[in-house]
Write an enzyme that holds these catalytic residues in place. Sequence first.
Site, PDB file in Angstrom:
ATOM      1  N   GLY A  46      -4.288  -0.474  -5.959  1.00 26.32           N
ATOM      2  CA  GLY A  46      -5.224   0.839  -5.484  1.00 26.32           C
ATOM      3  C   GLY A  46      -4.543   2.152  -5.371  1.00 26.32           C
ATOM      4  O   GLY A  46      -3.311   1.921  -5.043  1.00 26.32           O
ATOM      5  N   HIS A 133      -8.557  -0.670   2.599  1.00 26.25           N
ATOM      6  CA  HIS A 133      -7.442   0.236   2.686  1.00 26.25           C
ATOM      7  C   HIS A 133      -7.489   1.357   1.864  1.00 26.25           C
ATOM      8  O   HIS A 133      -7.105   2.646   2.413  1.00 26.25           O
ATOM      9  CB  HIS A 133      -6.221  -0.652   1.932  1.00 26.25           C
ATOM     10  N   GLU A 134      -8.165   1.557   0.774  1.00 23.42           N
ATOM     11  CA  GLU A 134      -8.254   2.817  -0.310  1.00 23.42           C
ATOM     12  C   GLU A 134      -9.139   3.746   0.458  1.00 23.42           C
ATOM     13  O   GLU A 134      -9.135   4.959   0.618  1.00 23.42           O
ATOM     14  CB  GLU A 134      -8.730   2.468  -1.446  1.00 23.42           C
TER      15      GLU A 134
HETATM   16 NI    NI Z   1      -2.161   2.851   0.313  1.00 19.29          NI
END
Ligand code: NI
Length: 169
Positions: A46, A133-134
């Site tokens: 990602g 996370h993104e």
């Molecule tokens: Ni990252």
Amino acid sequence: MADLNIEIYGSPVLRQKAEPVQNIDGKVQKIIRDMFDTLHKNSGLGLAANQVGILQRVVVLTNPNTGEVMALINPEWKEIEPEKEIGEEGCLSVPGIFSKVNRFRKIQVTAQNVQGKQFNFSAESLFARIIQHEVDHLNGILFIDRLSPTRRFVLASKLSRISSNGDHE
Ligand code: NI
């Protein structure tokens, strides 16, 4: 093929909050194509726009279940269940560091696609982890922020080395 420069830990843009995309025009679509190229070239799962120095709420990622790449514009998520799961994470902006992070196991996601159309889907396990996370990146948060103080202490010298080697001012 455009290979964008990846911002490394220590770069201020990784700590800033990205702005919502108002118009999904040719310029935004070009950014997304370049981000796809950059994701592939770096074999990432990602990539958030902050990581290539662009403060817009755009994420590209690979669905680990299907191998499909997708773009999420203005993504938002919420947990479907309170359960969390621990899994190992790394980040193209924090090279060489991998650590276990606790994330919601199952989430509901809303975003716009490159045509500007709103869509919803649910994601679990690794797929849900990548999205969390993104979206953290879009809010100026890195996975290392979610580690225990002890773990961060252990990583401190490695992190300061990464920060001083990055090509940022
Ligand atoms: Ni990252």
